[in-house]
Design an enzyme around this catalytic site. Structure first.
Site, mmCIF file in Angstrom:
data_model
loop_
_atom_site.group_PDB
_atom_site.id
_atom_site.type_symbol
_atom_site.label_atom_id
_atom_site.label_comp_id
_atom_site.label_asym_id
_atom_site.label_seq_id
_atom_site.Cartn_x
_atom_site.Cartn_y
_atom_site.Cartn_z
ATOM 1 N N ASP A 1 0.828 -1.210 0.000
ATOM 2 C CA ASP A 1 0.000 0.000 0.000
ATOM 3 C C ASP A 1 0.867 1.267 0.000
ATOM 4 O O ASP A 1 1.656 1.472 0.931
ATOM 5 C CB ASP A 1 -0.900 -0.033 1.251
ATOM 6 C CG ASP A 1 -2.113 0.862 1.112
ATOM 7 O OD1 ASP A 1 -2.192 1.614 0.124
ATOM 8 O OD2 ASP A 1 -2.983 0.808 2.005
ATOM 9 N N CYS B 1 -5.839 4.020 -4.267
ATOM 10 C CA CYS B 1 -5.871 2.618 -3.874
ATOM 11 C C CYS B 1 -7.123 1.830 -4.244
ATOM 12 O O CYS B 1 -7.020 0.793 -4.870
ATOM 13 C CB CYS B 1 -5.495 2.503 -2.423
ATOM 14 S SG CYS B 1 -6.761 2.432 -1.272
ATOM 15 N N HIS C 1 -10.932 -2.458 1.325
ATOM 16 C CA HIS C 1 -11.165 -1.113 0.770
ATOM 17 C C HIS C 1 -11.788 -1.121 -0.631
ATOM 18 O O HIS C 1 -11.458 -0.303 -1.487
ATOM 19 C CB HIS C 1 -9.861 -0.284 0.761
ATOM 20 C CG HIS C 1 -10.133 1.178 0.940
ATOM 21 N ND1 HIS C 1 -9.190 2.160 0.701
ATOM 22 C CD2 HIS C 1 -11.272 1.840 1.309
ATOM 23 C CE1 HIS C 1 -9.725 3.339 0.930
ATOM 24 N NE2 HIS C 1 -10.984 3.184 1.299
ATOM 25 N N ASP D 1 -0.299 -0.416 -4.871
ATOM 26 C CA ASP D 1 -1.581 0.019 -5.414
ATOM 27 C C ASP D 1 -1.600 1.436 -5.974
ATOM 28 O O ASP D 1 -2.597 1.852 -6.564
ATOM 29 C CB ASP D 1 -2.691 -0.154 -4.370
ATOM 30 C CG ASP D 1 -2.483 0.740 -3.163
ATOM 31 O OD1 ASP D 1 -1.376 1.255 -2.968
ATOM 32 O OD2 ASP D 1 -3.455 0.923 -2.410
ATOM 33 N N ASN D 2 -0.528 2.175 -5.777
ATOM 34 C CA ASN D 2 -0.416 3.528 -6.342
ATOM 35 C C ASN D 2 0.967 4.064 -5.985
ATOM 36 O O ASN D 2 1.707 3.440 -5.224
ATOM 37 C CB ASN D 2 -1.503 4.477 -5.817
ATOM 38 C CG ASN D 2 -1.719 4.404 -4.325
ATOM 39 O OD1 ASN D 2 -2.709 3.867 -3.855
ATOM 40 N ND2 ASN D 2 -0.752 4.886 -3.549
HETATM 41 CA CA CA Z 1 -2.736 2.945 -1.546
#
Ligand code: CA
Length: 536
Positions: free
Chosen positions: A83, A125, A179, A345-346
């Site tokens: 993350d 995300c 999420h 994720d980013n």
């Molecule tokens: Ca993220």
């Protein structure tokens, strides 16, 4: 004797000459396929056209058949999703020791597998997670931005990778951050996972208002604290099983947050051990808590990274978690039958500096400059993926969906009633010198089609602010969205910071880039966009 020696000398010289010849021609081997000039092959109306590599596909297919004969089941798939870890954080991407957080386990998988240098997530995300899970871009699955503090909307109504693999006979396990919607219909146990152990939201919503440094006005007010406690979002680490209800396990206070990656690792390890005795292949979707802000390192790792900063300590821990999972696979005899894909994720979240990662590119989490979307991407599969490979071929995380369907032997289960952006990259990953089957990468800034990349070229027609600060990676979510009158054109090999637009010199590429954008936009006519979590 003398003659023999001369013969040996001759033979030795021949070898030297051969070695020199190899060295001379060797640089040619690093010249990758030129995707810019490769034709695209349409495969279905609802699918992204592909660059076909028939020989590589045949080689990949042979490898999979041989493996199935040996293991008597389809291959396992482990997606290890970090993350907010930036492209430049792992050692194998220039970080590691250089930036005070060694990542020996990530680096080992890169060294012994395939390291992707142009692997793309979405700018934030939840959009990325849903893209992995559906093979579709955010404008199609509808999660355009992260749902916060129990906001409605999520994966509901999508066909997920977990559903497809479950139907194909896989054990499906999600661990860690979810999420992709807290609402019941979007919860993991209702979108294809046999079991889930983790939290439904995102790190900061559990801890930030409990931290007197960030929220003294709440921590010092019992009334305001009660107000947050009453707010309608789940504040627990939870567990659920297919078709069942969410069970609250433990409230996520700050001390609990610091133990989550350890608990999640233990849970995944137990799962992997059980799977070793199972006839079913598995899909393990392990999403770390680290290194999203705010990082509260586990006591075992606190202050232990050379940087002695929370983000770095946690990065060291999640690298250790990956090492533990790989070790378990090895000890239980499953490593050779498991594709491990490690990614993030980013890009790094620069608005929480110094609790953040690093990217050498322009921009950060939240925007469509390279820094926001380009992430580490490592595919490791012992005995299947040739060690030591690096490729700058395009890989979008939506490709995980379609590739996994092929690995599971169910490429026909890719949905036909909706547009699928993911491309089957099985041959890219598995063939010894596989090339990417993807020609274009599209960049979406929420509802705006922001840019397209082909080869080393990126045409950007809208993006978030262009102040000098962006170049040193500040901003992310806070900038102003701008639409350029003529667009900007960058050569990412010469200009990874995207500071020298030279569109006027490069109009010869206009047609290929403009028509790619046009064709991409046209797909939304037959398959209209969906907005599940969005801005008004
Ligand atoms: Ca993220």
């Amino acid at each position: 004797m003398k003659r023999v020696r001369l013969a040996q000398v001759f033979d030795f010289s021949k070898r030297i000459l051969l070695a020199c010849a190899t060295l001379i021609v060797a640089p040619l081997a690093v010249q990758a396929e030129d995707s810019l000039v490769k034709p695209l092959t349409p495969i279905a109306e609802n699918r992204e056209p592909v660059i076909q590599h028939s020989e590589q596909a045949a080689q990949a297919s042979e490898k999979l058949s041989a493996l199935e004969k040996k293991f008597k089941k389809k291959p396992n798939i482990l997606v290890f999703l970090m993350d907010d870890v930036g492209w430049g954080d792992p050692g194998c991407y220039g970080g590691g020791h250089t930036s005070g957080a060694p990542t020996p386990n990530i680096d080992r998988l890169a060294k012994e597998g395939l390291r992707l240098t142009s692997c793309y997530a979405q700018p934030s995300c939840s959009p990325t997670r849903a893209t992995i899970m559906t093979g579709r871009l955010p404008m199609r699955h509808g999660i355009l931005r992260p749902p916060m503090y129990g906001e409605k909307g999520g994966l509901e109504g999508e066909v997920t990778l977990a559903q497809v693999l479950s139907k194909a006979g896989y054990a499906t396990q999600a661990v860690g951050k979810w999420h992709m919607g807290e609402n019941k219909e979007s919860q993991p146990q209702n979108v294809g996972f046999d079991d889930f152990y983790g939290f439904l939201g995102v790190s900061d919503i559990y801890t930030e208002w409990r931290d007197p440094y960030f929220y003294p006005e709440i921590v010092n007010s019992p009334e305001r604290t009660r107000l947050v406690m009453k707010a309608d979002f789940n504040k627990f680490m939870v567990r659920s099983q297919k078709g069942g209800e969410i069970e609250n396990i433990e409230e996520i206070t700050i001390p609990v947050a610091s133990t989550l990656d350890e608990k999640w690792a233990d849970y995944s390890i137990d799962f992997l051990k059980r799977q070793a005795k199972s006839d079913k292949p598995f899909f393990l979707y392990h999403c770390t808590r680290g290194c999203h802000f705010d990082n509260y390192p586990n006591e075992k790792f606190k202050g232990k990274s050379p940087a002695r900063h929370p983000f770095k300590d946690v990065l060291v821990e999640i690298d250790d978690v990956l090492g533990r999972l790989v070790k378990t696979l090895e000890e239980t005899g499953q490593l050779d039958n498991t594709l491990i894909f490690v990614t993030s994720d980013n890009g790094p979240e620069m608005e929480t500096w110094p609790d953040c990662g690093y990217t050498p590119f322009r921009g950060a989490k939240g925007n469509t400059w390279e820094g926001g979307m380009r992430v580490p991407g490592i595919a490791f599969w012992r005995g299947v993926i040739r060690p030591g490979r690096t490729s700058d071929g395009l890989f979008d995380l939506s490709d995980i969906f379609t590739t996994s369907c092929t690995l599971a032997g169910v490429p026909g289960e890719v949905p036909k009633d909706r547009y699928i952006d993911g491309i089957d990259q099985t041959s890219f990953l598995l063939a010894n010198d596989g090339d990417s089957n993807r020609k274009f990468e599209y960049y979406w800034l929420m509802k705006t089609l922001s840019a397209v990349r082909v080869g080393e070229f990126k045409y950007l027609r809208a993006a978030t602010s262009t102040t000098a600060d962006d170049v040193v990676n500040m901003g992310g979510f806070s900038g102003v969205a701008e639409s350029y009158s003529y667009g900007k054109f960058f050569n990412l090999y010469l200009d990874p910071k995207e500071t020298h637009s030279y569109l006027i010199r490069k109009l010869v590429y206009n047609e290929v880039l403009q028509s790619a954008l046009k064709k991409h936009a046209e797909t939304f006519k037959k398959y209209p966009p969906k907005l599940a979590v969005s801005v008004e």
